[in-house]
Design an enzyme around this catalytic site. Structure first.
Site, PDB file in Angstrom:
ATOM      1  N   LYS A 156       0.837  -1.204   0.000  1.00 61.13           N
ATOM      2  CA  LYS A 156       0.000   0.000   0.000  1.00 61.13           C
ATOM      3  C   LYS A 156       0.868   1.248   0.000  1.00 61.13           C
ATOM      4  CE  LYS A 156      -3.960  -1.808   2.636  1.00 61.13           C
ATOM      5  NZ  LYS A 156      -4.994  -1.619   1.610  1.00 61.13           N
ATOM      6  N   ARG A 177     -10.415 -11.408   2.016  1.00 61.61           N
ATOM      7  CA  ARG A 177     -11.263 -12.473   1.453  1.00 61.61           C
ATOM      8  C   ARG A 177     -10.580 -13.826   1.551  1.00 61.61           C
ATOM      9  NH1 ARG A 177     -11.494  -9.090  -4.011  1.00 61.61           N
ATOM     10  NH2 ARG A 177     -11.382  -7.494  -2.413  1.00 61.61           N
TER      11      ARG A 177
END
Ligand code: BES
Ligand code: ZN
Ligand code: ZN
Length: 500
Positions: free
Chosen positions: A281, A355
């Site tokens: 990120k 996920r």
């Protein structure tokens, strides 16, 4: 902070502040405000006339040493229009009054409910909202500040205004609100912890300690057990970190549990820090990613509340916990992993790690017997684009189950919005080199793609996914809530379990 209830007359109560609320209407001085106006020789009428007391939402009118009352201060807070007033408004009104007085070094106050609340129906939920609103308002994210102003704390809140006829119901509602508010603050405390103070191991220890104290069954799966169970999706995320993963399993079983009955499975994402992994990120704002375990914290907090509230349904909470780091052993884009269910996953972006861990968490919850699933996760930046910091994104496969959740959200005063799950979106996650891929091939719809991925592991079991990325963290302080963790979805899910 103590919150209690009494049915004695309010005019003679000695307190640092008497708090009540005004509605925005042609003449806001009615009912109990009319009574106070009389006691104080027309004080409220004069304030209304001069435009200082209008009832506008969260307007604050403070009077010192009001003649005719025993209270040192009278605080009237605006509650907006009477016909749109509900327990949600009351929670904010109580919270805003609480924080206002707290910041002014008041230590105790009396909260007077208005004449409309003196009914059997109101007594059954108004005190709950008052306890929840006060406890939520009491939370500060200043744990690591050394110059905390010790004198700025509310010690006691006394709720008055109910009659003896409603006392029992009101006491019960107050106790319920206390249990829920305390559980919510417990969850917010966990979310507030920075990642150096809350590794997966420490989170598991804290959850275990809470469960034991509350009398709940708890099992912590360590990295060895996780490997034995072949949780390949969770392990793929954890392999980039020196901190080992954990899976926290807490079970609530009601006294009258019937074998073969329904079991609610609550699965929460707990990435104690999300750097993005090799798909790293940007540095700007990365510090916020300590909150990437908010879904897990919410589920653990819910279990704490359930231990006190004792609902009639069995609940299993499964929280996969890991860091997402770009260490030397980290997984790389293109790697193919095998989830616990046996499905193969092509990891196109290591930052779509939530996920992955939920894939194994959801599968494991089903294996443990869950018949109805809910997961909560700070899953996507895309849900922030879609719904901002206002609504939780709701995704579901079974409309009956989803409708129950939406009704609970309404009752709990939490904003949630259902998102689409059309089959067309399923194409987005079809894999080129494995069964599925962890990011969508389509343009846009990022929050839906994330949900579609988790759905692969829920299968036919009724399942709801809550994307709380936009709502689990308050970027700016509100009048009724400090900056930082919100504990969103906890109240809704407790309501859902209790109404099952
Ligand atoms: N924890 C983040 C979700 C997130 C992102 C929350 C920004 C709040 C703000 C999650 O693990 C993530 O990084 N998701 C990616 C998915 C993408 C790579 C498909 C995202 O949303 O950018
Ligand atoms: Zn991520
Ligand atoms: Zn994440």
């Amino acid at each position: 902070m103590q919150i209690t209830l009494e049915t004695k007359p309010y005019a003679g109560v000695e307190t640092e502040a008497l708090v009540t609320y005004a509605f925005e209407e042609t003449d806001p001085i009615q009912g109990r405000l009319g009574e106070i106006d009389k006691l104080t020789g027309g004080l409220l009428g004069r304030l209304a006339k001069s435009g200082e007391l209008t009832g506008k939402n969260l307007e604050i009118t403070l009077v010192h040493a009001p003649a005719g009352l025993k209270a040192a201060r009278l605080l009237v807070i605006g509650a907006g229009k009477r016909d749109s007033f509900n327990t949600g408004t009351l929670r904010k009104v109580a919270g805003a009054a609480f924080r206002y007085l707290k910041s002014r070094s008041v230590h105790n106050f009396v909260f007077l409910v208005r004449e409309n609340e003196v009914t059997e129906k109101a007594a059954a939920d108004v005190p709950q909202a008052l306890a929840e609103g006060s406890l939520a308002a009491d939370f500060e994210s200043d744990k690591y500040k050394t110059d905390k102003k010790q004198d700025k704390s509310i010690k006691t809140v006394l709720v008055v205004g109910f009659d003896d006829a409603q006392k029992a119901a009101a006491e019960k509602a107050l106790a319920k609100g206390r249990a829920i508010g305390e559980a919510q603050n417990f969850a917010r405390d966990l979310v507030n912890e920075p990642s150096n103070k809350l590794t997966p191991k420490i989170l598991a220890e804290k959850a275990e300690a809470m469960a034991k104290e509350a009398g709940l069954a708890v099992e912590i799966l360590d990295e060895k057990k996780i490997a034995e169970l072949k949780m390949g999706a969770l392990l793929s995320v954890a392999q980039g970190s020196v901190e080992p993963p954990r899976v926290i399993v807490i079970t609530y079983t009601p006294a009258n549990a019937k074998p073969g009955g329904p079991v609610i499975g609550l699965v929460g994402k707990a990435v104690t820090f999300d750097t993005g992994g090799i798909s790293i990120k940007p540095a700007d704002g990365m510090e916020k990613m300590k909150y990437d375990m908010a879904g897990g914290a919410t589920m653990i907090g819910i279990m704490r509340a359930l231990a006190a509230l004792k609902p009639n349904v069995k609940v299993i909470c499964v929280v996969p916990a890991t860091e997402n780091m770009p260490g030397g052993k980290a997984q790389k884009p293109g790697d193919i992993q095998t989830a616990m269910s046996g499905k193969t996953i092509e990891v196109l972006n290591t930052d779509a790690e939530g996920r992955l861990i939920l894939a194994d968490g959801v599968h494991y919850a089903k294996q443990l017997g869950a018949t109805h699933l809910v997961d909560a996760a700070t899953l996507t930046g895309a849900i922030v684009v879609a719904l901002a910091n206002v609504n939780v994104g709701v995704f579901g496969t079974n409309q009956e189950w989803t409708d129950k959740l939406l009704a609970s959200a309404k009752a709990a005063g939490e904003k949630m919005w259902q998102m689409p799950m059309d089959d067309e979106y399923r194409e987005f996650i079809k894999g080129s080199f494995a069964d599925i891929q962890n990011v969508g091939s389509g343009k846009g719809g990022g929050a839906i793609t994330g949900a579609m991925f988790i759905r692969e592991f829920a299968g036919d079991t009724p399942w709801i996914h809550l994307d709380i990325a936009g709502t689990a963290w308050n970027d700016d302080a509100k009048a009724w809530l400090a900056k930082g963790p919100t504990g969103v979805a906890l109240r809704t899910l407790v309501h859902l379990v209790q109404s099952f």
